[in-house]
Design an enzyme around this catalytic site. Structure first.
Site, PDB file in Angstrom:
ATOM      1  N   SER A  61      41.463  65.282  59.548  1.00  0.00           N
ATOM      2  CA  SER A  61      42.711  64.505  59.605  1.00  0.00           C
ATOM      3  C   SER A  61      42.520  62.999  59.785  1.00  0.00           C
ATOM      4  O   SER A  61      43.449  62.235  59.500  1.00  0.00           O
ATOM      5  CB  SER A  61      43.556  65.001  60.771  1.00  0.00           C
ATOM      6  OG  SER A  61      44.656  65.692  60.297  1.00  0.00           O
ATOM      7  N   LYS A  64      43.363  60.686  57.072  1.00  0.00           N
ATOM      8  CA  LYS A  64      44.756  60.329  56.748  1.00  0.00           C
ATOM      9  C   LYS A  64      45.006  58.830  56.939  1.00  0.00           C
ATOM     10  O   LYS A  64      45.843  58.239  56.270  1.00  0.00           O
ATOM     11  CB  LYS A  64      45.724  61.153  57.611  1.00  0.00           C
ATOM     12  CG  LYS A  64      45.715  62.641  57.235  1.00  0.00           C
ATOM     13  CD  LYS A  64      46.451  63.499  58.257  1.00  0.00           C
ATOM     14  CE  LYS A  64      46.388  64.981  57.883  1.00  0.00           C
ATOM     15  NZ  LYS A  64      46.880  65.869  58.944  1.00  0.00           N
ATOM     16  N   TYR A 189      43.487  65.434  48.718  1.00  0.00           N
ATOM     17  CA  TYR A 189      43.664  65.720  50.149  1.00  0.00           C
ATOM     18  C   TYR A 189      42.530  66.597  50.692  1.00  0.00           C
ATOM     19  O   TYR A 189      41.932  66.290  51.723  1.00  0.00           O
ATOM     20  CB  TYR A 189      45.035  66.386  50.381  1.00  0.00           C
ATOM     21  CG  TYR A 189      45.222  66.794  51.822  1.00  0.00           C
ATOM     22  CD1 TYR A 189      45.424  65.837  52.809  1.00  0.00           C
ATOM     23  CD2 TYR A 189      45.153  68.130  52.207  1.00  0.00           C
ATOM     24  CE1 TYR A 189      45.551  66.202  54.149  1.00  0.00           C
ATOM     25  CE2 TYR A 189      45.285  68.503  53.531  1.00  0.00           C
ATOM     26  CZ  TYR A 189      45.491  67.534  54.495  1.00  0.00           C
ATOM     27  OH  TYR A 189      45.601  67.888  55.822  1.00  0.00           O
ATOM     28  N   TYR A 240      48.213  64.446  66.930  1.00  0.00           N
ATOM     29  CA  TYR A 240      49.067  65.627  66.735  1.00  0.00           C
ATOM     30  C   TYR A 240      50.247  65.559  67.706  1.00  0.00           C
ATOM     31  O   TYR A 240      50.678  64.463  68.060  1.00  0.00           O
ATOM     32  CB  TYR A 240      48.252  66.917  66.918  1.00  0.00           C
ATOM     33  CG  TYR A 240      47.027  66.958  66.027  1.00  0.00           C
ATOM     34  CD1 TYR A 240      47.167  66.909  64.646  1.00  0.00           C
ATOM     35  CD2 TYR A 240      45.756  67.033  66.551  1.00  0.00           C
ATOM     36  CE1 TYR A 240      46.060  66.942  63.818  1.00  0.00           C
ATOM     37  CE2 TYR A 240      44.633  67.078  65.726  1.00  0.00           C
ATOM     38  CZ  TYR A 240      44.801  67.025  64.362  1.00  0.00           C
ATOM     39  OH  TYR A 240      43.709  67.053  63.549  1.00  0.00           O
ATOM     40  N   VAL A 258      40.419  68.055  63.091  1.00  0.00           N
ATOM     41  CA  VAL A 258      39.980  69.365  63.594  1.00  0.00           C
ATOM     42  C   VAL A 258      38.471  69.604  63.456  1.00  0.00           C
ATOM     43  O   VAL A 258      37.953  70.590  63.945  1.00  0.00           O
ATOM     44  CB  VAL A 258      40.745  70.544  62.945  1.00  0.00           C
ATOM     45  CG1 VAL A 258      42.217  70.503  63.293  1.00  0.00           C
ATOM     46  CG2 VAL A 258      40.522  70.581  61.444  1.00  0.00           C
TER      47      VAL A 258
HETATM   48  N1  GLU Z   1      42.081  69.841  56.272  1.00  0.00           N
HETATM   49  C1  GLU Z   1      42.810  70.117  57.431  1.00  0.00           C
HETATM   50  C2  GLU Z   1      44.099  70.813  57.094  1.00  0.00           C
HETATM   51  O1  GLU Z   1      44.852  70.345  56.310  1.00  0.00           O
HETATM   52  C3  GLU Z   1      43.040  68.882  58.231  1.00  0.00           C
HETATM   53  C4  GLU Z   1      43.525  69.276  59.536  1.00  0.00           C
HETATM   54  C5  GLU Z   1      43.304  68.304  60.637  1.00  0.00           C
HETATM   55  O2  GLU Z   1      42.221  67.790  60.876  1.00  0.00           O
HETATM   56  O3  GLU Z   1      44.304  68.098  61.314  1.00  0.00           O
HETATM   57  O4  GLU Z   1      44.381  71.845  57.617  1.00  0.00           O
END
Ligand code: GLU
Length: 304
Positions: A61, A64, A189, A240, A258
C-alpha cells in the site's frame, strides 16, 4: 541516534508476537514474523540503521503515495480529486461497501484500495506496460535507486487472488470513475504493490517528501503543493482505519503496507523507513508502530 534505534528494535521485537504476518496473498506469509528493522536518513547525509533494515519486502500500500504523486503530475490536482475524495473512510483498506452506499460515487481517498485503483487508471501511457514502467521509473527517480523492480512471484499471487480488487475496478468503471481500461488499471495496481524495497528505500521516499519533493541530489521532481497534499493524506488516511490514533500516538505523516513496511516523514528533517511484517488487525506493522511511537516521544517528532 544509532544506539537509540538498536535499543528500540530490541525492545519492540517482543510485541511482534502479538501480530500476524499477512497471508491473503501467496508468498507474503513467508516473511519472518519477528523481523524488525529501521532506517533513518537526514539532510546532512547521515544514515542510521538497526535490525532488519536491509531485508527486502514488497511495498504494497505504500506504493499508493507514489502513484498519487505521478497521477497528479500527469493530470493535475483538479482532475484527480474530481474522481477520488480526500476524506478518511473509517473502513478497512479493501472495503467495497461505500462505493455503493454513499451518495458520492467516488472512492473516499487515494489510500484505500478503491481510490488507489482509480488513481492507477489515471497514469498516462498507451498500455498497462508503459503505464507501469512510468510508475517504476518515477519511483526510481524519487529514491535515486535504479535497481528497483517487481517481485514477480508476489505480483502473480496478487493478480491471481485479487478478486475483490478486480470487483472494485469494474465497479469504478461502471460509475465512470475509471475512464480507461480496467484491466490496465488493475495490472498497474498489482504491479505497483509488488515492487520490492527495504527500509532504506522507504527512508529515501520519506526524505523526498520531508524535503517537499526534492531528491537528495537536489532535483525538484514534484511541486511543493503535491508534496503537501500527499503528506496531509498520509496523516489523515495513511495508516488504514487507525490513522487518527497514529496521528495522536506518533504525530508524523506515515503510510503503511501489508508487506510490513511503514514510511514516516518528519517535515524538513528526516525520512524514516521501518520494516516489521507482523501486522495488527488493521494491517499495520505492529512492531513498526511501536518503534515510531517510542521514537517520536524520545525525539519529540510530533508535528502537532
Ligand atoms: N496489494 C494489496 C491489496 O490490494 C495492498 C494492501 C495493502 O498493503 O494495504 O490487497
Amino acid at each position: 541516534m544509532q544506539e537509540l534505534l538498536s535499543k528500540l528494535v530490541k525492545k519492540n521485537i517482543v510485541i511482534t508476537k502479538e501480530g500476524k504476518v499477512a497471508d491473503y496473498i501467496p508468498e507474503l506469509d513467508k516473511a519472518k514474523k519477528d523481523a524488525l528493522g529501521i532506517c533513518i536518513l537526514d539532510n546532512d547525509g547521515n544514515i542510521y540503521t538497526a535490525g532488519d533494515w536491509e531485508t527486502k519486502f514488497t511495498i504494497q500500500s505504500i506504493s499508493k503515495i507514489v502513484t498519487l504523486m505521478l497521477a497528479i503530475l500527469d493530470n493535475g490536482e483538479e482532475y484527480v480529486f474530481s474522481k477520488v475524495g480526500m476524506e478518511p473512510s473509517g473502513d478497512p483498506f479493501n472495503s467495497i461497501r461505500k462505493l455503493e452506499t454513499s451518495s458520492r460515487k467516488k472512492p473516499y481517498n487515494p489510500m484505500i484500495n478503491a481510490g488507489a485503483i482509480a488513481v492507477a487508471s489515471m497514469i498516462k501511457g498507451k498500455d498497462a506496460r508503459e503505464k507501469f514502467n512510468r510508475v517504476l521509473d518515477f519511483f526510481k527517480k524519487v529514491t535515486e535507486d535504479d535497481s528497483l523492480d517487481v517481485n514477480y512471484k508476489i505480483y502473480c499471487g496478487e493478480s491471481e487472488t485479487g478478486n475483490k480488487n478486480r470487483a472494485m475496478g469494474y465497479f469504478l468503471k461502471n460509475d465512470g470513475i475509471i475512464e480507461g481500461n480496467v484491466e490496465d488499471a488493475l495490472e498497474v495496481y498489482f504491479k505497483q504493490c509488488s515492487i520490492e524495497v527495504n527500509a532504506y528505500t522507504l527512508a529515501k521516499l520519506g526524505l523526498f517528501l520531508a524535503n517537499n519533493g526534492r531528491t537528495s541530489s537536489g532535483e525538484q521532481i514534484i511541486t511543493q503543493k503535491i508534496a503537501t497534499i500527499v503528506k496531509t493524506l498520509m496523516v489523515t488516511c495513511g495508516m488504514y482505519d487507525l490513522s487518527g490514533e497514529i496521528a495522536v500516538r506518533v504525530g508524523i505523516p506515515c503510510k503503511s503496507g501489508v508487506g510490513g513496511g511503514i514510511v514516516g516523514v518528519v517535515p524538513g528533517k528526516l525520512g524514516i523507513g521501518v520494516y516489521g511484517p507482523s501486522l495488527d488487525k488493521k494491517g499495520n506493522s505492529i512492531g513498526g508502530i511501536h518503534i515510531l511511537e517510542d521514537l517520536s516521544k524520545e525525539l519529540k517528532l510530533s508535528i502537532f
